[in-house]
Design an enzyme around this catalytic site. Structure first.
Site, mmCIF file in Angstrom:
data_model
loop_
_atom_site.group_PDB
_atom_site.id
_atom_site.type_symbol
_atom_site.label_atom_id
_atom_site.label_comp_id
_atom_site.label_asym_id
_atom_site.label_seq_id
_atom_site.Cartn_x
_atom_site.Cartn_y
_atom_site.Cartn_z
ATOM 1 N N GLN A 151 67.690 72.572 44.794
ATOM 2 C CA GLN A 151 68.045 71.538 45.787
ATOM 3 C C GLN A 151 67.239 70.239 45.625
ATOM 4 O O GLN A 151 67.750 69.153 45.825
ATOM 5 C CB GLN A 151 67.820 72.115 47.194
ATOM 6 N N GLU A 212 77.476 63.676 44.435
ATOM 7 C CA GLU A 212 77.690 63.684 45.887
ATOM 8 C C GLU A 212 77.022 62.428 46.455
ATOM 9 O O GLU A 212 75.960 62.474 47.076
ATOM 10 C CB GLU A 212 77.118 64.953 46.528
ATOM 11 N N ASP A 308 81.216 74.516 52.423
ATOM 12 C CA ASP A 308 79.894 73.895 52.225
ATOM 13 C C ASP A 308 78.877 74.289 53.296
ATOM 14 O O ASP A 308 77.847 74.857 52.983
ATOM 15 C CB ASP A 308 80.023 72.366 52.119
HETATM 16 FE FE FE2 Z 1 76.704 71.971 48.885
#
Ligand code: FE2
Length: 427
Positions: A151, A212, A308
């Site tokens: 992440q 994103e 998500d």
């Molecule tokens: Fe995601």
């Protein structure tokens, strides 16, 4: 003698049939007359679909909304910061309990296959251990696929690379990444290259959070498609989000889409989250921040809607209902013709099953006997109503039942009938 017969349901293609189930498999799809079964479920007049599939979720963060605080700006970046705070204080037992609760919700909604990212930027790999445990706990009714997801950046976080490799060694299924969150475009590109090489060496699939952002210069999907072809990973790679494509130059996109199609990349837009998180830095006009869904479909690219987030640092709502996801997707992408709405249903069932590489998925003799019976005439009505999941069957077992929901009206001279169902004139 069957274990279970589902009587008289209507399949998504309109065919009406009985379904015979034995040993966890579909063994007959024809009129079964007076055939014997240990249990019979009547689906007459109802839609019978293969189960819903979610190819993009974060089960280590789900149901944590408000912990340790609310995302005040509503942005992706504050969400990532907030998640970093929560990671410091959460325990493995808490993650397991929240994830199992979510799996209960998913089961009741007929959502029986989920690909969840799991954060690998934690030297303890607490979330990884928790979700490996959950994967084992739910395996009889949910196909849970895990993605090793750095992440905080595969290179940006000093121990992410080692921890991601450790997570894969521990049995995490898919290689993840987040190239647009690396410090530089060059680092992002290098991360895509190395992550694809790791997947090729280990024989794994790839699923990157890719571009994103609203920045039209974020073009990591191009590198992802190139590396996919270079390493022979066609069909085994997914690009999640791809929101920068919304803002890209049209000429560039006209070159990009054929490249994505050639590489057989699976695309996963996440409409609930993309419409909430993207465009936050715009005044007006404010961009929608959803990738070019119709255009990708027109190029033959496999596209499926992902959920998500549910009740976590990035999204304050959600119910594990893939019909909610598709409903939002069809609005934001303006997929409102009957055929396009039907496609949106496929995008949360068969298209997503293809992305996850699920074996034995679907309604045919020999398939795994997992299916859902919905209070609807057809897939489009299921979307319109976000129809009740009357009965959910996983591996040949009834795992959830929900009563039909209908209003009881007391009006003089009006016949009693369903107030919700409707056969459109176009049918
Ligand atoms: Fe995601």
């Amino acid at each position: 003698m069957f274990d279970l017969i589902v009587k008289g349901g209507t399949l998504p293609d309109g065919q009406v049939t009985d379904i015979g189930i034995q040993g966890g498999k579909i063994t007959a799809m024809e009129a079964l007359g007076s055939a014997q079964a240990k249990r019979v479920v009547d689906a007459t007049g109802d839609l019978v679909s293969p189960p819903f599939v979610d190819p993009h979720f974060h089960m280590d963060a789900t149901l944590s909304y408000g912990l340790p605080r609310i995302n005040a700006s509503g942005t992706l970046l504050e969400g990532i910061g907030l998640w970093g705070e929560l990671k410091q204080v959460m325990t493995q037992d808490e993650v397991v309990e929240r994830a199992l609760t979510y799996c209960d919700w998913a089961t009741s909604m007929g959502l029986l296959a989920i690909r969840s990212h799991v954060d690998t930027c934690d030297d303890r790999l607490l979330g990884v251990e928790a979700l490996l445990h959950v994967r084992e706990q739910v395996k009889d009714y949910i196909d849970l696929q895990l993605v090793a997801f750095p992440q905080d950046g595969f290179y940006r976080d000093p121990t992410a690379r080692d921890n991601t490799l450790r997570a894969l060694d521990m049995g995490v299924d898919v290689v993840g990444g987040i190239p647009h969150f690396e410090r530089t475009m060059a680092d992002g590109k290098a991360s895509v290259r190395e992550l694809c090489e790791i997947a090729a060496q280990r024989g794994l699939q790839v699923d990157l959070h890719c571009d994103e952002t609203d920045d039209p210069q974020s073009r990591h999907i191009e590198t992802l498609a190139f590396e996919t072809q270079r390493l022979g990973l066609q069909g085994r790679v997914a690009g999640s989000h791809l929101t920068s494509m919304h803002s890209m130059d049209n000429y560039y996109v006209s070159k990009l889409l054929p490249l994505i199609a050639e590489a057989e990349i699976n695309a996963i837009p996440n409409p609930l989250i993309n419409i909430v998180l993207q465009g936050r830095h715009d005044t007006y006009p404010k961009r929608r921040g959803l990738t070019r869904v119709k255009e990708m479909l027109a190029h033959g690219i496999n596209v499926g809607w992902g959920q998500d987030c549910v009740l976590d640092p990035w999204y304050s709502l959600g119910t594990a209902d893939m019909l909610d996801v598709a409903f939002m997707g069809l609005h934001v992408a303006q997929m409102t013709s009957p055929q396009e709405m039907r496609t949106c249903f496929d995008m949360v069932t068969t298209n997503n099953a293809k992305t996850m590489g699920l074996d034995d998925y679907g309604l045919y003799v020999g398939a795994k006997a997992s299916l859902v019976i919905l209070d609807a005439n057809d897939p489009v009505e299921a979307l319109r109503l976000r129809a009740t999941r009357l009965c959910v069957i996983a591996n040949g077992r009834v795992v959830s039942q929900t009563p039909r929901a209908d209003a009881t009206l007391s009006l003089e001279g009006r016949p009693e009938r369903s107030r919700r169902r409707h056969r459109p004139h176009t049918a």
